[in-house]
Design a protein around this motif. Structure first.
Motif, PDB file in Angstrom:
ATOM      1  N   VAL A 131      27.808-109.561 -37.954  1.00  0.00           N
ATOM      2  CA  VAL A 131      28.074-109.252 -36.552  1.00  0.00           C
ATOM      3  C   VAL A 131      29.478-109.692 -36.151  1.00  0.00           C
ATOM      4  O   VAL A 131      29.900-110.811 -36.436  1.00  0.00           O
ATOM      5  N   PHE A 132      30.181-108.793 -35.434  1.00  0.00           N
ATOM      6  CA  PHE A 132      31.481-109.100 -34.841  1.00  0.00           C
ATOM      7  C   PHE A 132      31.454-108.614 -33.397  1.00  0.00           C
ATOM      8  O   PHE A 132      31.141-107.448 -33.137  1.00  0.00           O
ATOM      9  N   THR A 133      31.761-109.510 -32.458  1.00  0.00           N
ATOM     10  CA  THR A 133      31.638-109.176 -31.039  1.00  0.00           C
ATOM     11  C   THR A 133      32.800-109.729 -30.231  1.00  0.00           C
ATOM     12  O   THR A 133      33.555-110.597 -30.680  1.00  0.00           O
ATOM     13  N   LEU A 134      32.908-109.225 -28.998  1.00  0.00           N
ATOM     14  CA  LEU A 134      33.794-109.777 -27.970  1.00  0.00           C
ATOM     15  C   LEU A 134      32.951-110.048 -26.730  1.00  0.00           C
ATOM     16  O   LEU A 134      31.980-109.334 -26.459  1.00  0.00           O
ATOM     17  N   PRO A 135      33.299-111.084 -25.942  1.00  0.00           N
ATOM     18  CA  PRO A 135      32.497-111.425 -24.759  1.00  0.00           C
ATOM     19  C   PRO A 135      32.432-110.272 -23.759  1.00  0.00           C
ATOM     20  O   PRO A 135      33.343-109.452 -23.658  1.00  0.00           O
ATOM     21  N   ALA A 136      31.345-110.254 -22.991  1.00  0.00           N
ATOM     22  CA  ALA A 136      31.107-109.177 -22.019  1.00  0.00           C
ATOM     23  C   ALA A 136      31.853-109.454 -20.716  1.00  0.00           C
ATOM     24  O   ALA A 136      31.255-109.810 -19.696  1.00  0.00           O
ATOM     25  N   LYS A 137      33.133-109.263 -20.736  1.00  0.00           N
ATOM     26  CA  LYS A 137      33.941-109.350 -19.525  1.00  0.00           C
ATOM     27  C   LYS A 137      35.180-108.474 -19.706  1.00  0.00           C
ATOM     28  O   LYS A 137      35.504-108.067 -20.828  1.00  0.00           O
ATOM     29  N   LYS A 138      35.811-108.149 -18.582  1.00  0.00           N
ATOM     30  CA  LYS A 138      37.001-107.290 -18.610  1.00  0.00           C
ATOM     31  C   LYS A 138      36.710-105.995 -19.375  1.00  0.00           C
ATOM     32  O   LYS A 138      37.371-105.656 -20.350  1.00  0.00           O
TER      33      LYS A 138
END
Length: 468
Positions: free
Chosen positions: A38-45
């Protein structure tokens, strides 16, 4: 967030907006599908994630010869990622649409940013499989591509929808329905085992008639997941009352507000009217089933506090019920964001005496408890591609009322749909006068068909390296 890479990993899960339903799906796949990384970015912007996440992932996802499948939501510009990383281009690429930007509601069409929808079209073109959480989502996207591309001033591409459609399929979002039997009031527990052959929708005109069998419209889609991706639906259904939401905005973290005594009545907004209580209040009467049939109807609205959910229609309808001196209780749940529509503070003041719960409940158990105690769940949305909150409420025994538009006719039989604000008001008026009708009705929606248990094998097949 990123997982450690090992030679045994074969499924690459990439999520540019790791929050809400996007996060739930990624977590569910990682926990239940072997070999996931898994590779993710935070849920903002949100806007910046859609614009730049591909470049970020191109630099942070390490090379791994064991990768076989790449799964991503449509927030990511997959076209850019595979162009920057040719080693990922060889994988089986699966693109999942929680929503689509071609019909996402904006206040004015001129405000729609062409780039977001264009990125999703490009991502489809480089994908091997394009998956939508509903037929409405798929058909509204595909049918909108030709008109969307006409915004290009010249040298417009042609037949993109025909190129993309053969790759498309519908695979409903898998909802994790918890066991709520311990939270259900007695009448809901008894109702689960009752004979329901004599049900029909309630009408304000004749609230004293007994309930008969579920009325279904032969022209409406039946409930349950749609499996044939090539069957057309009606395309992007529009509400005659145009949505008032702005362009897709940057989702923020929910507010939770001060903790209050759940047993004290709500006294209206003494501080910030947008603040929420953090514990559920229920109207359960310990006197038992008899009292359960005469207490006021409990209406719940469990949606995001944003314009695209059309809170104006919901609260204006309740104010009409109040003007007619109808008794009801109210729980307004859901996440709040930076720009809360003004109608919420006004409604809290005007409906103060009816309110049981107001605002986001951070505890899932508290949230489910309110749903279990409620009688009717209402959607007034101008935008919905699936609708987890409505299905969760039905799972907790609530009688649903939804617009006859968007995804709802795909999931809910005709008896739970309304076409106009007047019809919504009439249905709620009838239920306020006869709350026992809602309490003894068993909803004709098979929520199990939208569960992970029912959909797991299809997701396993989707993420297997055996082609589409």
């Amino acid at each position: 967030m990123q997982s450690e890479v090992s030679p045994s990993l074969s499924v690459l899960l990439v999520e540019a907006f790791y929050g809400g339903s996007h996060k739930q799906l990624i977590d569910l796949l990682k926990e239940n599908i072997d070999g996931c990384c898994v590779f993710t970015l935070p849920a903002k912007k949100w806007h910046w994630r859609a614009r730049t996440a591909a470049l970020h992932f191109s630099q942070t996802i390490p090379s791994c010869p064991s990768y076989r499948v790449l799964f991503s939501s449509s927030v990511l510009n997959l076209c850019e990622l595979v162009a920057l990383r040719p080693d990922l281009a060889r994988l089986k690429k699966v693109l999942y649409f929680h929503e689509n930007q071609l019909v996402y509601p904006v206040r004015k069409d001129q405000e729609r940013d062409f780039q977001y929808g264009y990125n999703q079209v490009l991502s489809c073109l480089v994908s091997d499989v394009v998956v939508f959480n509903s037929s409405f989502n798929m058909e509204s996207f595909l049918s909108s591509i030709p008109s969307f591309m006409k915004k290009i001033p010249d040298h417009r591409p042609k037949d993109l929808d025909r190129l993309i459609r053969p790759k498309c399929m519908v695979l409903n979002y898998p909802v994790q329905f918890p066991d709520v039997s311990r939270l259900l009031p007695k009448h809901k527990l008894l109702r689960r085992t009752a004979n329901v052959d004599d049900q029909k929708p309630v009408s304000d005109q004749d609230p004293h008639q007994p309930i008969s069998g579920p009325t279904t419209d032969p022209h409406q889609p039946t409930s349950g997941p749609t499996t044939d991706p090539h069957q057309p639906t009606s395309g992007p259904t529009t509400d005659p009352h145009q949505p008032t939401s702005g362009p897709t905005t940057d989702p923020h973290q929910p507010t939770s507000g001060p903790t209050t005594d759940p047993h004290q009545p709500t006294s209206g907004p003494t501080t910030d009217p947008h603040q929420s209580t953090s514990e559920p209040r229920t109207d359960q009467d310990p006197a038992g089933e008899a009292a359960d049939q005469v207490k006021p109807l409990h209406i719940v609205w469990p949606h995001r506090w944003e314009h695209d959910k059309n809170p104006e229609l919901f609260f204006n309808t309740l104010l009409k019920l109040k003007e007619r001196r109808l008794d009801f209780h109210l729980s307004v749940l859901g996440e709040t964001f930076t720009d809360v529509p003004e109608i919420f503070s006004e409604a809290r003041r005007l409906l103060d005496s009816h309110i049981l719960n107001w605002g986001y409940l951070p505890s899932k158990d508290d949230y489910l408890q309110v749903l279990c105690q409620a009688d009717v769940v209402v959607s007034t949305a101008n935008h919905e591609f699936f609708g987890v909150a409505m299905l969760e409420a039905v799972h907790c025994g609530c009688y649903p009322l939804c617009p006859k538009a968007l995804v709802y006719p795909e999931i809910f039989p005709a008896q739970y749909l309304y076409s106009t604000p007047e019809q919504l008001c009439k249905r709620l008026q009838g239920l306020c006068r006869r709350p026992d009708v809602a309490r003894r009705h068993v909803v004709a929606v098979d929520t199990c068909s939208y569960s992970w248990a029912a959909l797991k094998s299809r997701f396993q097949t989707l993420l297997a390296d055996e082609g589409p």
